[in-house]
Scaffold this motif. Structure first.
Motif, PDB file in Angstrom:
ATOM      1  N   THR A   1       0.845  -1.196   0.000  1.00  0.00           N
ATOM      2  CA  THR A   1       0.000   0.000   0.000  1.00  0.00           C
ATOM      3  C   THR A   1       0.885   1.252   0.000  1.00  0.00           C
ATOM      4  O   THR A   1       0.614   2.208  -0.729  1.00  0.00           O
ATOM      5  CB  THR A   1      -0.926   0.001   1.236  1.00  0.00           C
TER       6      THR A   1
ATOM      7  N   VAL B   1       2.253   1.951  -3.440  1.00  0.00           N
ATOM      8  CA  VAL B   1       1.240   2.538  -4.322  1.00  0.00           C
ATOM      9  C   VAL B   1       1.113   4.042  -4.052  1.00  0.00           C
ATOM     10  O   VAL B   1       1.065   4.855  -4.978  1.00  0.00           O
ATOM     11  CB  VAL B   1      -0.133   1.823  -4.140  1.00  0.00           C
TER      12      VAL B   1
ATOM     13  N   ILE C   1      -4.715   0.088   7.555  1.00  0.00           N
ATOM     14  CA  ILE C   1      -3.739   1.145   7.255  1.00  0.00           C
ATOM     15  C   ILE C   1      -4.064   1.608   5.841  1.00  0.00           C
ATOM     16  O   ILE C   1      -3.839   0.900   4.870  1.00  0.00           O
ATOM     17  CB  ILE C   1      -2.292   0.637   7.378  1.00  0.00           C
ATOM     18  N   THR C   2      -4.646   2.800   5.730  1.00  0.00           N
ATOM     19  CA  THR C   2      -5.206   3.255   4.456  1.00  0.00           C
ATOM     20  C   THR C   2      -4.210   4.117   3.680  1.00  0.00           C
ATOM     21  O   THR C   2      -3.286   4.690   4.267  1.00  0.00           O
ATOM     22  CB  THR C   2      -6.471   4.101   4.702  1.00  0.00           C
ATOM     23  N   PRO C   3      -4.412   4.229   2.376  1.00  0.00           N
ATOM     24  CA  PRO C   3      -3.573   5.130   1.581  1.00  0.00           C
ATOM     25  C   PRO C   3      -3.601   6.557   2.127  1.00  0.00           C
ATOM     26  O   PRO C   3      -2.572   7.236   2.147  1.00  0.00           O
ATOM     27  CB  PRO C   3      -4.204   5.059   0.184  1.00  0.00           C
TER      28      PRO C   3
END
Lengths: 391, 186
Positions: A274, A277, A360-362
């Motif tokens: 992630t 990205v 755990i988000t972008p």
């Protein structure tokens, strides 16, 4: 060469263990590791794997059984998570001291309480000082590849230490991904049957783990330290050999756009992908960011980490486990220690994130990078340890 | 291009299987895919979600799906939960639901948000062919038709990995029926 399949992380580990021709499996099921144990018991039951499967009554017994089996020269596997690891803790030190090259899959799960079945890195971190080699996986493919390599690392006569492979609970263990499996024969050739130089043999009786007080205990510990240092070389050698059969590259760490990065994010496990990205998209906005992910948690690849981070202006370290009362999370402390001897150190800050399976988000990762740019601008770190994603 | 799908249904309806089969169909075609269910308390009848990611390139993301390209609702009783279904959906994205006639609130909200609503009567298909209310495979067929993500043939191949005998035959039939009968709701 090989075949492309869709597998969940746990299934991929089980397949790798089957192909590695293990002799003994002793394990106790615990979520989210259960599928590994279920699949292996099926392989043994239906004759796909010629191994002894010992359904023990606890994790303490599981690892005890593994130690006994390993001392006879067998190739041995077990798997556990969180509270299971806690229960086998006593034996984890015995396994390494007796130089048992057991391979264990740790499917990362948070310690209770409150009861939680999702991912924190608490369990791997708990075994940090147990003299085990610890490999961390970022994807289902890596969980598979690490399992095959783990046997080769553990059983190398220069190492002879138990080796764990970690994969994030649910995020990888229960996620179906496309992976490339090697052919059974290729793995068999890569991992010929174990040849133990010292083993329990009625023909040539020897003793393991006898009493050693101030006369010899110290020397045992020193030998473990030497073995750990050797592991650093062996991990790289095995990775090279594995690349020859798989085409996939491994090292002690993975670098992504770190060469000219101002802010580098350091992490372990599934969050690394992630982060890459996000880093790629921030690069398009002209922000110089990179990702360093740690594959080899122990022995810690200090030199590789230092070389990668020495030119960064700020380094953010994600810990997916909390260590209340410590300077920062366990990975953060390692990274800071690795950087300490540099004449000019980057600014360092720690992020506690993703505990108990919290995503755990972008967006969170973007925030982590932005904090670094803010600190660079101010020329100093304001908050050393930040909790991101906590309510 | 990365395509993300969110599936809604209830525990025991095969929500996870539908998502799993879609991912496998993509892998059969040489694409990259992820499938992961949402894990909470696993109870029969509780609302659950599953997610599929499909791409031509390796997928590195390991995070939840927040802005799905398509939403599929397997269970008709969830259609009254309008905001839950439409959460994170952007304009022009397809919503595929199991209904004879969708609830008017949902139809209105889709119009407001400019979301394309597709319907298929998976209940009738399932009862006719499977004789049991398993809506997941007809909805899979519908989702494949609406998105054009994978070929119908690839989904049938994926089904062969999962089912066998009479169950396989019937599931192939309902996947095809879902594929053929889904329509944009006007």
């Amino acid at each position: 060469m090989g075949k492309v399949v869709g597998l969940m992380g746990d299934e991929a580990v089980a397949q790798a263990v089957r192909q590695s021709n293990v002799d003994v499996i002793a394990a106790y099921p615990i979520t989210p590791q259960t599928i590994i144990v279920e699949r292996l018991s099926e392989y043994v039951a239906n004759g796909e794997l010629d191994a002894a499967f010992v359904p023990v009554e606890s994790e303490h017994s599981a690892l005890s059984c593994c130690v006994g089996a390993s001392l006879t020269g067998a190739r041995v596997f077990t798997a556990s998570a969180a509270n299971g690891i806690a229960l086998m803790f006593e034996i984890t030190f015995i396994a390494s001291s007796m130089r048992c090259p057991i391979v264990m899959a740790i499917v990362n799960r948070a310690f209770s309480a409150p009861i939680n079945i999702h991912c924190s890195h608490d369990d791997t971190v708990a075994l940090r000082d147990a003299s085990w080699v610890h490999l961390i996986s970022e994807s289902v493919q890596e969980a598979y590849d690490n399992t095959v390599q783990a046997f080769k690392i553990a059983e190398d006569p220069r190492v002879l230490l138990p080796t764990s492979i970690s994969l994030d609970g649910f995020i990888l263990s229960h996620c179906l991904e496309r992976i490339e499996m090697l052919d059974d024969e290729v793995v068999s050739e890569f991992l010929p049957p174990r040849k133990a130089e010292y083993k329990l043999d009625p023909e040539k009786p020897i003793t393991f783990g006898p009493l050693a007080l101030y006369d010899y205990y110290f020397e045992f510990k020193r030998q473990q330290e030497e073995a750990m240092r050797n592991a650093l070389t062996v991990v790289k050698e095995v990775a090279k050999k594995y690349e020859e059969i798989s085409g996939r590259k491994y090292g002690t760490i993975k670098k992504f756009m770190t060469d000219d990065a101002d802010v580098v994010l350091v992490c372990m496990g599934s969050a690394a992908g992630t982060a890459r990205v996000v880093a790629k998209s921030l690069r398009k906005e002209g922000k110089k960011v990179g990702v360093l992910s740690v594959r080899l948690f122990r022995p810690f690849p200090t030199e590789d980490v230092r070389e990668t981070l020495e030119n960064a202006k700020a380094v953010a370290v994600i810990d997916r486990s909390s260590a209340p009362g410590c300077v920062g999370g366990p990975l953060f402390e390692d990274i800071c220690t690795a950087l300490y001897d540099l004449p000019e150190r980057p600014l360092t800050y720690n992020i506690i994130a993703g505990l108990g399976g919290r995503d755990i988000t972008p967006d969170q990762i973007k925030q982590m990078y932005n904090i670094g740019f803010k600190y660079i601008e101010k020329g100093k770190v304001e908050d050393k340890v930040l909790w991101i994603g906590v309510r | 291009m990365l395509f993300e799908v969110r599936w809604h249904g209830r525990g025991g309806q095969g929500v996870v299987t539908a998502s799993d089969l879609l991912a496998r169909a993509a892998i059969i075609e040489g694409k990259y895919a992820q499938h992961f269910p949402e894990f909470g308390p696993e109870r029969m009848g509780a609302p659950i979600r599953a997610f599929t990611r499909i791409s031509d390139k390796p997928i590195e993301l390991h995070t939840g799906v927040y802005e799905p390209e398509m939403v599929v609702v397997i269970d008709p009783t969830l259609l009254i939960k309008t905001e839950m279904i439409l959460q994170g959906m952007r304009e022009d994205r397809p919503l595929v639901v199991n209904a004879k006639t969708p609830p008017q609130t949902l139809v209105d909200r889709c119009k407001e948000k400019n979301i394309k609503l597709y319907v298929v009567d998976a209940y009738t298909i399932a009862i006719e062919v499977l004789k049991r209310p398993f809506y997941n495979t007809p909805m899979l067929g519908a989702a494949v038709k609406v998105s054009g993500l994978v070929k119908l043939d690839s989904v049938l191949k994926a089904a062969e990995l999962r089912f066998s005998g009479d169950i396989l035959k019937k599931n192939i039939e309902v996947i095809k029926k879902g594929f053929n009968e889904v329509k944009e709701y006007a």
